[in-house]
Structures are given as structure tokens and as C-alpha cells.
Design a protein around this motif. Structure first.
Motif, PDB file in Angstrom:
ATOM      1  N   GLY B 195       0.891  -1.193   0.050  1.00 37.09           N
ATOM      2  CA  GLY B 195      -0.013   0.023   0.141  1.00 37.09           C
ATOM      3  C   GLY B 195       0.960   1.145   0.018  1.00 37.09           C
ATOM      4  N   THR B 196       2.211   1.126  -0.398  1.00 36.92           N
ATOM      5  CA  THR B 196       2.926   2.425  -0.185  1.00 36.92           C
ATOM      6  C   THR B 196       4.036   2.034  -1.051  1.00 36.92           C
ATOM      7  N   VAL B 197       4.772   3.069  -1.747  1.00 39.36           N
ATOM      8  CA  VAL B 197       5.859   2.926  -2.512  1.00 39.36           C
ATOM      9  C   VAL B 197       7.300   3.716  -2.159  1.00 39.36           C
ATOM     10  N   ASN B 198       6.738   3.976  -0.562  1.00 37.10           N
ATOM     11  CA  ASN B 198       7.746   5.027   0.192  1.00 37.10           C
ATOM     12  C   ASN B 198       8.786   4.157   0.662  1.00 37.10           C
ATOM     13  N   TYR B 199      10.035   4.260   0.517  1.00 39.24           N
ATOM     14  CA  TYR B 199      10.919   3.470   1.115  1.00 39.24           C
ATOM     15  C   TYR B 199      10.942   3.304   2.706  1.00 39.24           C
ATOM     16  N   GLU B 200      10.800   4.555   3.465  1.00 40.14           N
ATOM     17  CA  GLU B 200      10.685   4.527   4.689  1.00 40.14           C
ATOM     18  C   GLU B 200       9.412   3.884   5.196  1.00 40.14           C
ATOM     19  N   GLN B 201       8.470   3.737   4.453  1.00 41.61           N
ATOM     20  CA  GLN B 201       7.307   3.161   4.984  1.00 41.61           C
ATOM     21  C   GLN B 201       7.317   1.593   4.482  1.00 41.61           C
ATOM     22  N   ILE B 202       8.182   1.298   3.619  1.00 44.77           N
ATOM     23  CA  ILE B 202       8.157   0.217   3.192  1.00 44.77           C
ATOM     24  C   ILE B 202       9.014  -0.841   4.119  1.00 44.77           C
ATOM     25  N   ARG B 203       9.938  -0.111   4.770  1.00 46.99           N
ATOM     26  CA  ARG B 203      11.045  -0.630   5.848  1.00 46.99           C
ATOM     27  C   ARG B 203      10.155  -1.295   6.779  1.00 46.99           C
ATOM     28  N   PRO B 204       9.355  -0.754   7.619  1.00 45.76           N
ATOM     29  CA  PRO B 204       8.799  -1.501   8.594  1.00 45.76           C
ATOM     30  C   PRO B 204       7.688  -2.689   8.458  1.00 45.76           C
ATOM     31  N   LEU B 205       7.117  -2.212   7.128  1.00 45.57           N
ATOM     32  CA  LEU B 205       6.093  -3.145   6.630  1.00 45.57           C
ATOM     33  C   LEU B 205       6.587  -4.507   6.108  1.00 45.57           C
ATOM     34  N   ALA B 206       7.766  -4.208   5.498  1.00 46.46           N
ATOM     35  CA  ALA B 206       8.323  -5.678   4.638  1.00 46.46           C
ATOM     36  C   ALA B 206       8.303  -6.842   5.511  1.00 46.46           C
ATOM     37  N   PRO B 207       8.795  -6.880   6.785  1.00 45.07           N
ATOM     38  CA  PRO B 207       8.824  -8.245   7.542  1.00 45.07           C
ATOM     39  C   PRO B 207       7.482  -8.940   7.286  1.00 45.07           C
ATOM     40  N   GLY B 208       6.357  -8.057   7.261  1.00 44.91           N
ATOM     41  CA  GLY B 208       5.084  -8.456   7.054  1.00 44.91           C
ATOM     42  C   GLY B 208       4.753  -9.394   5.892  1.00 44.91           C
ATOM     43  N   LEU B 209       5.488  -9.085   4.804  1.00 46.91           N
ATOM     44  CA  LEU B 209       5.254  -9.830   3.544  1.00 46.91           C
ATOM     45  C   LEU B 209       5.134 -11.290   3.579  1.00 46.91           C
ATOM     46  N   ALA B 210       4.386 -11.921   2.831  1.00 50.25           N
ATOM     47  CA  ALA B 210       4.431 -13.283   2.665  1.00 50.25           C
ATOM     48  C   ALA B 210       5.666 -13.636   2.006  1.00 50.25           C
ATOM     49  N   ALA B 211       6.299 -14.839   2.207  1.00 55.10           N
ATOM     50  CA  ALA B 211       7.608 -15.237   1.477  1.00 55.10           C
ATOM     51  C   ALA B 211       7.387 -15.245   0.174  1.00 55.10           C
ATOM     52  N   GLY B 212       6.342 -15.724  -0.422  1.00 55.53           N
ATOM     53  CA  GLY B 212       6.187 -16.119  -1.820  1.00 55.53           C
ATOM     54  C   GLY B 212       6.089 -14.653  -2.596  1.00 55.53           C
ATOM     55  N   THR B 213       5.418 -13.822  -1.742  1.00 54.37           N
ATOM     56  CA  THR B 213       5.410 -12.304  -2.625  1.00 54.37           C
ATOM     57  C   THR B 213       6.546 -11.670  -2.583  1.00 54.37           C
ATOM     58  N   ALA B 214       7.140 -11.706  -1.150  1.00 53.54           N
ATOM     59  CA  ALA B 214       8.405 -10.875  -1.257  1.00 53.54           C
ATOM     60  C   ALA B 214       9.414 -11.586  -2.155  1.00 53.54           C
ATOM     61  N   THR B 215       9.599 -12.774  -2.537  1.00 52.35           N
ATOM     62  CA  THR B 215      10.375 -13.612  -3.534  1.00 52.35           C
ATOM     63  C   THR B 215      10.202 -12.890  -4.792  1.00 52.35           C
ATOM     64  N   ALA B 216       8.710 -12.936  -4.994  1.00 54.45           N
ATOM     65  CA  ALA B 216       8.309 -12.417  -6.335  1.00 54.45           C
ATOM     66  C   ALA B 216       8.821 -11.014  -6.558  1.00 54.45           C
ATOM     67  N   ILE B 217       8.358 -10.170  -5.687  1.00 50.01           N
ATOM     68  CA  ILE B 217       8.931  -8.690  -5.694  1.00 50.01           C
ATOM     69  C   ILE B 217      10.362  -8.706  -6.018  1.00 50.01           C
ATOM     70  N   ALA B 218      11.071  -9.429  -5.156  1.00 52.65           N
ATOM     71  CA  ALA B 218      12.643  -9.495  -5.319  1.00 52.65           C
ATOM     72  C   ALA B 218      12.985  -9.835  -6.690  1.00 52.65           C
ATOM     73  N   LEU B 219      12.585 -11.154  -7.329  1.00 56.02           N
ATOM     74  CA  LEU B 219      13.007 -11.202  -8.470  1.00 56.02           C
ATOM     75  C   LEU B 219      12.726 -10.439  -9.554  1.00 56.02           C
ATOM     76  N   LEU B 220      11.577  -9.949  -9.365  1.00 59.78           N
ATOM     77  CA  LEU B 220      11.111  -8.761 -10.477  1.00 59.78           C
ATOM     78  C   LEU B 220      12.011  -7.459 -10.358  1.00 59.78           C
ATOM     79  N   PHE B 221      12.377  -7.030  -9.229  1.00 55.98           N
ATOM     80  CA  PHE B 221      13.459  -5.997  -8.964  1.00 55.98           C
ATOM     81  C   PHE B 221      14.797  -6.411  -9.600  1.00 55.98           C
ATOM     82  N   PHE B 222      14.860  -7.745  -9.349  1.00 58.64           N
ATOM     83  CA  PHE B 222      16.248  -8.262  -9.973  1.00 58.64           C
ATOM     84  C   PHE B 222      16.058  -8.392 -11.382  1.00 58.64           C
ATOM     85  N   LEU B 223      15.073  -8.628 -11.849  1.00 55.96           N
ATOM     86  CA  LEU B 223      15.042  -8.390 -13.636  1.00 55.96           C
ATOM     87  C   LEU B 223      15.407  -7.089 -13.962  1.00 55.96           C
TER      88      LEU B 223
END
Lengths: 225, 653, 102
Positions: B195-223
Motif C-alpha cells: 500500500g505504499t511505494v515510499n522506502y521509509e514506509q516499506i521498511r517497517p512493513l516489509a517483514p509482514g510480507l508473505a515469503a512468496g510475495t517477497a520472493t516475487a517482488i525481489a525477483l522482479l526487481f532483480f530482473l
């Protein structure tokens, strides 16, 4: 009781006769006069039911004002001759219309006669009819208290209607329709041109020359008066 | 000193001014103005840096929101800057090295008919790059990301009259688009899930991500990162990008833009920490890229292509570090690499400048006699990248390899072995380049090496002709470059020599960079115990020395025929580019045509069909609209009958 | 059977209403169509008064009062429109006014 029954039957017959006259007679003046008959009959029925004030304004407003207005318009526009409505241009309009009318009548009768209780349900308690004094007093009391807003709004409505009527019947010189969009003019124009062309053909037939009617002639011809 | 917005605004001001007045400023006025703008930006960065240093350790982040950019429902994006240790570190070397390269360009581009335009692009590039790193949200970073991509395109095809340069620019652009696609999808995914694209807001929220979603996000950013940072499988544009002027290669394709991918993943370390096996993918792709590119580098004859493949290879190291969660090592290597690779590129530019824009190393030789300053500084860069202590490259590379050795990544020992192999190859190809360029005979004086050198290697046809004026004659006498070009070389040589001091592995107090970056980065990694580290370092030095001696044996003492090492498969970078060309030209093209057909017939067909169907239906239905009052009246009456019938049946029931 | 209840009035009103409706749909003269509308309104008025009597309540008569006023306004505007149209068309046939056809 017998008197009331007699009055009802007589007035009802007049009403029905007038109604049929409105629909079946061909001359608009006759239609208007038949309408007066119906309105009178309804006024009598109002008296028969004790609504004296309503009966009075029924006669004054309807018969005295509205029907006179109708006749006025008829005379003003000069349409006080019989119109030929023998040929119905719309397919199935008449049978469907009669069927619809019969359906409305039949369904209403079924509702009226078969309902074990009154269709309107229980008695409303606005104000009883049988109070001492003339009914116009009671009516006025309700109108100016409970229905005062509606009353005022109808007053505004009447004013707007008067203004509207004045605006509508004002004479203007502008063409009725946008002639760029309808270069042929109105239906009447087209029909008139066709009639003219037909007449022209008959004239030319003697000389064995087929004239091409000038359909582009004057599109404003029928638009102005 | 909190005017963070000034940092990108100054180069942007330079860009706007030069667009309008560039021609009036002329040569070298426009260049000096542009260099001043970037220099001022560097001073501003220093100011912010000093301010950050004065703050307590944990509060070192200045967030500055200028105004709201997009506000649509709950989606709000502002133009805001985030100056924290990571972004300011990036800014320091972007503006610092950028300013040096601007100064260098004043000399290098002297006499070019499009002199002022070059600095227009260069300033815009620096502004975009600063926007990329300073932006406090993904969208602003994406804006900078696209900005540097556009500038890269403009600068690679700067001499666009040569179709080869123009197509190299297009290649870079198109290849980057593939990666950008990943970036965009990842951004959408972040928005949808967090629900945000701001880095400082992402930071505290990121640990709440599901592992699969985080993996997908990471892989897409890596692309996205593989596109911008030239990793497998999208690295093919970088060697071709050498068609641009050499300062561009140094600034964009060595020091700054290509590190954007590393920066992005480092910035998103909170998400990467949740991303599970995506980290393994990053590490392995990085290691394989490093190996593939290093192999390719040993068989190149174009002086800049060697450096291009070397850059790809070094970026592979950085991703290897990111994938093993050693973000500090990645940033460390990014800094050291920026200094020594910019040095090497600018040195090669100096050589090219001296050799009448000839880039084929087979026509060089013994240039140390003619270009003493270039030679001396190039030596520093060579030793730094080869990993010889105490120069900077050794420390950063060593930290990466030590991190890999102890990482929990899948197959970490194999990764370590690959890393060591790459270190060997790096030392080898850099020594080869140095020997071919600065030592041996003055080969351009031999008449039999003709201008195109086809008889040496029949398969070698990709020597990029930098300039259209290209006449290296046997009686040519190389001359040292002007001061505006040598000065940056000297400064960069100094930086390349001492940058290792930033993060020395001798005890905690000496790890300045690690302490500095600590508040920004999420991710744990353990270095092996001291004695293991020492052994690993010794091994790394040994490998580097072996590489250097090997190259010396082949190219200086000529004990082995170089053709045995410079296999065609290396020269063609494992034929990856050719495979793409073949695929895209053959089945790929047909596939894309099918897609286009599908788009035209099915997608467009559906849209047009709906529209046409509606029109047709309307044409049929308009017959109902007779304009006759009585028809409408009949319709109303029939409706009334229907209603009445309904009421009556209800009463009856 | 021959007691006069409100049902008699309601049946009569239904008859008048149906005749008016049929007339509205069958006649082409705009003026006559208007008269048919008046017939239908009167039929409704009759039912209002009948219910008012039957339920011993003034509400029905009040409604009739408002219907009368609205009918008067409607006739004024309607006849104004008819005058405006007929002046330009010299035709009272409603089928001639069909510019809105699709």
C-alpha cells in the motif's frame, strides 16, 4: 336512497355517453361539447356524494374554463371541421389500443369486484367528513395547515404554466427546425411537395412532358407561416 | 545544510541552462559550466554528508518532501528526497567522479561539433542519477531510472551518423526496457501488497510480507537490475555501448548507471531479507555473469571492450555480494570499482585520444614511453582491479569473497570457487591489456598490420570505430593528453589507491563504511573468523599473482600462443549475443508477429467488435424509436396493464 | 343489490378511464387526445371522491383539489404547445410530429 340511485344512473349514463362522444365523434367541437357533458355528469356525482365544493369548482374550472379554452383554441386555429381519421397509418395501433383499454377495464373490475376487502386498505384519519358546518371550511382547514406546502407549490406551478403558455404562443420568425440537419424540412413540407409534384405531373401529363419536381426548391416554404 | 533537493537540482539547472544557452557558451565554456554545476552539486553533497555525520548514529536520515506529485485515491506519491547514509554515499561518488569526468570531457570532446550538446546530456544524466538514488519512493527512483536510460541511449548513439553507434544505442535502450518491465511489475506488486511505494514506509512493513510475495517482488526487481546493471541474461548491451564517447563509458557504463541495480537491491534490503531463495538466484546470476564476462574479456582486442566485459564481471561480484546479504561489501566494491574503473576508462580514453582514435590493442605497444602520466595512473588501476594489496580493489573483493565463503547461500563454496576463478581471470585479462598497450613493440609502425587487421583473427570483426576520423599511420607519434584529461586521472588514481581504507578488515573500529551504512541496511551476514579470512586473502592474492604471471608468460615472454587462450567462444562472449540475434530474427520474430496478429485480430477485434455490435444493435433498435407519440403511449399503456395485472394477481393471492 | 355503494362509482370511473385511454391511443387529433386525458383525470377524480366518502375522510377530496389545479396548469401549457405547433404546421395530426424518430 332511491333518489340517489336514480341520480347516479342518470349522471353515469351522461358521463359514459359524453366519454364515448369524446372518443368517437369526428368534429373537435363536438368532442369538446361531449367532454362538457361528462364533466357535468361527474359534477353531479360529486354532489351525490356530498362533495359540494368540489362539484362547484368542477363546473367552474373544468366546464367553465378548461373546455372554453379548448373551444377557444379550436376556433383560433380553425380546425373546427371534421377530420378524416378513417385510415389508421400505424399497423395494429387500433386493435392493440382497444385490447389495452379492455385489459385495463377488465383488470380494474376484477380488482374491484373480487377483492374481499377494500383495495385502499384501512381508513385514513385526516379529518372526518361529517362535521358540522360547510365542507369548504373543512377542506380549507386541511389545505392551509397540513397541505400548505403542496398548496403553495401548486400556486408556483400555475404561475410557471402561465409564463410558459405566453412564451410558447409568442410569434417568432425563426424556422422551426434546423434546416441544415433536416434539409427536406418537416414531414408536412415533404408531403406538400409530393402533392405539388403530383399536381404538376397531372398538369404536365397533357403536354406529355414529365417535369422533374424541384425538390430542393424552397425548404423554408412550410417552415414559415 | 539540509537542502537535499539542491543536489539533483544543480545539474538539472545546468541541463536547462545548456539546452537554452549551450551554443552561446561554446567550446569549452559549456563544458566548464557543466563541470561547475556538478562540482557544486558535489559540494552540496559534502555538506549534507557533514550534516549527517553530526547527527546521532541512528538518526542519520533526512527526509525532505517538496510537493505531492500524484494523488489518486489512496495512492499518493510525493516528490521527496531521502538522504541517508546509503544514498549520500552514492551521491558522493556520483557527483565526485561525475565532476572529474566532466573536467576530463572538456579536454576529450574538444573540437567536437556537438560539444555543448554532449554536456547537456551529461548534466541531465547526472541529474537523473541523483534523482534515482535520492528519491524517497520507488516511483521517483523509476523516474531517475528511466532518465538515466534515456541519457544512456542519447550518449551511446551520440555520434549517430554511424549506423553502428545508432543501433548500439537502440540495443541498450531495448534491452533495458525488458528489465524496466520487471521494475514496473515489482513496483505494482509492492503497491498492491504494502500500500505504499515510499522506502521509509516499506521498511517497517516489509517483514509482514508473505515469503512468496517477497520472493516475487525481489525477483522482479532483480530482473530490472539485470537490465540496468548488465547481468545475465541482459548484459549484451553493455559491450556494444562502448560505441559512445569514452567519458560516457566511464561515467555511465562503469561508475554510476550500471550500479543502479545494486543500489536498488541494497535499498530494498528489507524486502530482500524476506525473499528467501530469490537471494540465491541473485548470487548465482551474479557469479555466473562474472565468470562469463571475465572469460569474454580475455579475448577482446578492443581496449574499451575489455573494460566493458570487465565491468560486467565486476558488477557480477556486486550482485554476488547482494545475494549473500553482504550489502556493505557490495557498496564497498561499488565505490572502489567506480574509482578504479573510471580511472581505467579515462586512461583508455587518453590512450585512444593519443592514438588517433584507434581502439585495437593489437596496434598499440610500448606506449609507456609516450604517455607517462596515463601509464602511471593506469598501473594503479590495473593493480587495484587485479586485487593486489594494498590497493582498493583487493579489500572490497576480499570482503565479498569472505562473505560468500561463510554465507548460507545455496552452494556457497561453489560460488566462492567461481569468485576465485573470476579473480584469476581478472588479473589475467587486465595484465594482458596492460602488456599489449604499454609494453612490447610499437606495433602501429609495422606496415603489415593494416588498418583493419583482418589477417590476424578472421573472426575478429567487432573492433568498434570510435570516431569517423580514424587514420593511424606508421609514422604517428603519440602524445600525452592535456592537463584537463590527466588531472582527473591523477585524482582517480589516488582514490583507487586509498579507497580501501573505507572498510579495512582489521577489527571493528576500522570498518567505517559498515558503521556508516548500518542504519540503512537490513541483512545479516557473518564473516568467517580472522584466521580463515587471512587464509582466504592469501589465496586471493596468490590467485591474482598467478593471473598476472600467466598473462606475462603468454603476452610478454610469449611462451604460449595467445590464440590457444583467446578462443573464439570467448571473443564472442559465449555466443549469447548471437543466440539472441538468431532467436529474435527467427522463431522470435515469427512469435512476435503472431503476437501482433493476436493483438490486431483478437484484442482489437474484441474492442472493435463490441463497438460494431453496439452500433448494429442500435441501428436495429432505433426502429422502435418511431417519434410517434401514440406508439409511445401504447407502450406506456401496455406497461400499465402489466403493472395492474401484477397488482391484481397479488391481491388475488 | 340495488344499494348504491362506492363500487358502482368505481366501476363507472373504470369505464370512463378505459374509454379515455382507448381514445388517447386511437385519435390522431392532438386536441382530442388532450380531451381524452381530461377524461382519464376525471375518472380518477371520481374514484378519489368515492373513496373519500366511503372511508369518511377528507384526504380524497384534497387530492381532487390538487388534481384539478395540476390539470388546469397542464391544459394551459399543453394548449400553448399545440398552438405553437399548429401555427407552423397547419396540422393537428400527432403523427406529423415525429422529428424524434431514430
Amino acid at each position: 336512497m332511491r333518489v340517489e340511485m336514480f341520480t347516479f344512473l342518470l349522471a353515469g349514463a351522461i358521463c359514459l355517453g359524453g366519454a364515448l362522444g369524446v372518443v368517437l365523434l369526428k368534429n373537435p367541437v363536438h368532442n369538446a361539447l361531449s367532454l362538457v357533458a361528462t364533466l357535468f355528469g361527474v359534477a353531479v356525482l360529486f354532489v351525490n356524494q356530498g362533495a359540494y365544493f368540489l362539484a362547484a369548482i368542477q363546473v367552474i374550472v373544468y366546464a367553465g374554463a378548461i373546455v372554453i379554452l379548448f373551444l377557444f383554441v379550436i376556433m383560433l386555429l380553425g380546425v373546427d371541421r371534421e377530420t378524416d381519421e378513417g385510415r389508421e397509418p400505424l399497423v395494429a395501433q387500433r386493435p392493440l389500443a382497444v385490447a389495452t383499454g379492455l385489459a385495463i377495464l377488465g383488470l380494474s373490475l376484477v380488482a374491484l369486484l373480487s377483492a374481499g376487502q377494500r383495495a385502499t386498505g384501512d381508513k385514513a384519519d385526516l379529518a372526518p367528513l361529517n362535521q358540522p358546518g360547510p365542507d369548504i371550511n373543512h377542506l380549507a382547514e386541511v389545505l392551509f395547515t397540513r397541505y400548505v406546502y403542496a398548496f403553495e407549490i401548486t400556486a408556483v406551478l400555475l404561475t410557471v404554466a402561465v409564463v410558459g403558455a405566453v412564451v410558447l404562443s409568442k410569434r417568432t420568425n425563426e424556422p422551426l427546425i434546423d434546416l441544415d440537419e433536416f434539409p427536406e424540412g418537416t414531414v408536412v413540407d415533404v408531403r406538400r411537395r409530393a402533392d405539388d409534384a403530383k399536381a404538376q405531373d397531372e398538369v404536365d401529363a397533357d403536354a406529355e412532358v414529365v417535369a422533374v419536381p424541384d425538390t430542393e426548391g424552397d425548404p423554408q416554404e412550410g417552415g414559415d407561416d | 545544510m539540509t537542502a537535499v533537493w539542491l543536489i539533483p537540482a544543480l545539474p538539472l539547472l545546468g541541463f536547462v541552462t545548456l539546452v537554452v544557452l549551450g551554443r552561446k557558451f561554446g567550446d569549452p565554456g559549456a563544458g566548464i559550466f557543466a563541470a561547475c554545476m556538478v562540482g557544486l552539486s558535489f559540494l552540496g553533497t559534502l555538506g549534507v554528508f557533514a550534516h549527517l555525520l553530526s547527527l546521532p548514529h541512528e538518526e542519520r536520515a533526512i527526509s525532505q518532501t517538496l510537493f505531492t506529485w500524484i494523488s489518486s485515491g489512496s495512492f499518493k506519491v510525493s516528490i521527496g528526497f531521502l538522504a541517508d547514509p546509503l544514498s549520500i554515499t552514492m551521491c558522493l561518488f556520483i557527483t565526485g567522479i561525475g565532476a572529474l569526468i566532466h573536467i576530463y570531457s572538456v579536454g576529450y570532446m574538444k573540437g567536437d561539433p556537438k560539444f555543448s550538446k554532449f554536456f547537456v546530456y551529461l548534466n541531465l544524466f547526472v541529474a537523473s542519477m541523483l534523482l534515482l538514488v535520492l528519491g524517497d519512493n520507488l516511483l521517483l527512483t523509476f523516474l531517475g531510472w528511466e532518465g538515466v536510460g534515456a541519457c544512456s541511449y542519447l550518449l551511446i548513439s551520440f555520434w549517430f551518423t554511424d549506423p553502428k553507434n545508432a543501433s548500439a544505442g537502440k540495443k541498450a535502450f531495448v534491452t533495458n526496457r525488458v528489465g524496466d518491465f520487471g521494475f514496473m511489475l515489482a513496483t505494482f506488486l509492492v503497491w498492491v501488497t504494502l500500500g505504499t511505494v515510499n522506502y521509509e514506509q516499506i521498511r517497517p512493513l516489509a517483514p509482514g510480507l508473505a515469503a512468496g510475495t517477497a520472493t516475487a517482488i525481489a525477483l522482479l526487481f532483480f530482473l530490472g537490475a539485470t537490465g540496468k546493471s548488465a547481468q545475465l541474461p541482459l548484459f549484451v548491451w553493455l559491450p556494444d555501448a562502448m560505441a559512445g564517447p569514452t567519458p560516457v563509458s566511464a561515467l555511465i557504463h562503469a561508475a554510476t548507471m550500471v550500479t543502479a541495480g545494486v543500489y536498488l537491491l541494497t535499498r530494498l534490503s528489507p524486502i530482500m531479507a524476506e525473499a528467501g531463495w530469490a537471494n540465491d538466484v541473485v548470487a548465482w546470476v551474479g557469479a555466473l555473469t562474472a565468470l562469463v564476462a571475465a572469460c569474454a574479456a580475455i579475448a577482446q582486442n578492443d581496449i574499451k571492450k575489455v573494460l566493458a566485459y570487465s565491468t560486467v564481471s565486476q558488477l557480477g561480484y556486486m550482485f554476488l555480494a547482494v545475494g549473500t546479504q553482504s550489502y556493505v561489501a557490495a557498496v564497498f566494491h561499488m565505490i572502489t570499482h567506480a574509482s578504479f574503473k573510471a580511472l581505467l576508462f579515462l586512461g583508455s580514453g587518453s590512450v585512444i585520444h593519443a592514438m588517433a582514435h584507434e581502439q585495437d590493442m593489437r596496434k598499440y605497444g610500448n606506449l609507456r614511453k609516450y604517455l607517462p602520466i596515463t601509464y602511471a595512473t593506469f598501473m594503479v588501476g590495473w593493480l587495484a582491479i587485479a586485487g593486489i594489496p594494498p590497493l582498493s580493489g583487493f579489500w572490497s573483493k576480499d570482503e565479498i569473497l569472505a562473505g560468500v565463503f561463510n554465507a548460507k547461500t545455496f552452494g556457497n563454496l561453489a560460488l566462492w570457487v567461481i569468485g576465485m576463478a573470476v579473480a584469476l581471470l581478472t588479473a589475467f585479462y587486465m595484465t594482458r591489456q596492460v602488456i599489449m598497450t604499454f609494453f612490447g613493440e610499437e606495433k602501429w609502425r609495422h606496415a603489415e598490420v593494416d588498418a583493419h587487421g583482418h589477417e590476424l583473427h578472421a573472426d575478429e570483426e567487432d573492433a568498434v570505430d570510435d570516431h569517423d576520423h580514424h587514420h593511424l599511420t606508421p609514422d604517428h607519434t603519440p602524445h600525452e593528453s592535456p592537463i584537463s584529461m590527466t588531472l582527473p586521472l591523477v585524482v582517480l588514481a589516488g582514490a583507487a589507491a586509498v579507497a580501501g581504507l573505507l572498510n579495512l578488515p582489521f577489527g571493528d573500529p576500522l570498518k567505517f563504511l559498515e558503521h556508516w551504512l548500518e542504519p540503512t541496511i537490513v541483512g545479516e551476514h557473518e564473516l568467517p573468523p580472522g584466521w580463515v579470512q587471512a587464509l582466504l586473502s592469501l589465496a586471493a592474492v596468490a590467485v591474482a599473482v598467478i593471473g598476472i604471471l600467466g598473462a606475462r608468460a603468454v603476452y610478454f615472454q610469449k611462451k604460449v600462443d595467445p590464440a590457444k587462450i583467446e578462443k573464439p567462444v570467448f571473443a564472442h562472449a559465449w555466443y549469447i549475443d548471437e543466440t539472441y540475434a538468431k532467436f529474435m530474427g527467427g522463431p522470435g520474430e515469427t512469435a512476435f508477429e503472431d503476437v501482433a496478429q493476436f493483438d490486431q485480430k483478437i484484442v482489437d477485434g474484441a474492442v472493435n467488435g463490441i463497438a460494431g455490435g453496439t452500433v448494429g444493435l442500435g441501428n436495429r433498435l432505433k426502429g422502435l424509436q418511431t417519434g410517434l407519440v401514440r406508439t409511445y403511449g401504447l407502450g406506456m399503456a401496455i406497461g400499465a396493464v402489466a403493472l395492474l395485472a401484477y397488482v391484481v394477481t397479488r391481491i388475488g393471492g | 343489490m340495488f344499494t348504491l355503494t362506492e363500487t358502482w362509482y368505481l366501476v363507472l370511473a373504470a369505464l370512463i378511464f378505459s374509454i379515455g385511454a382507448v381514445g388517447l391511443l386511437v385519435r390522431r387529433n392532438v386536441l382530442v387526445m388532450f380531451m381524452c386525458v381530461e377524461l382519464m383525470l376525471n375518472a380518477v377524480n371520481l374514484t378519489f371522491v368515492s373513496f373519500s366518502t366511503a372511508l369518511d375522510d377528507l384526504g380524497g377530496q384534497t387530492a381532487v383539489f390538487f388534481v384539478l389545479v395540476v390539470a388546469a396548469a397542464e391544459v394551459v401549457v399543453g394548449l400553448g404547445i399545440i398552438v405553437a405547433i399548429m401555427r407552423r404546421r397547419q396540422s393537428a395530426d400527432v403523427d406529423d410530429i415525429s422529428l424524434m424518430r431514430g
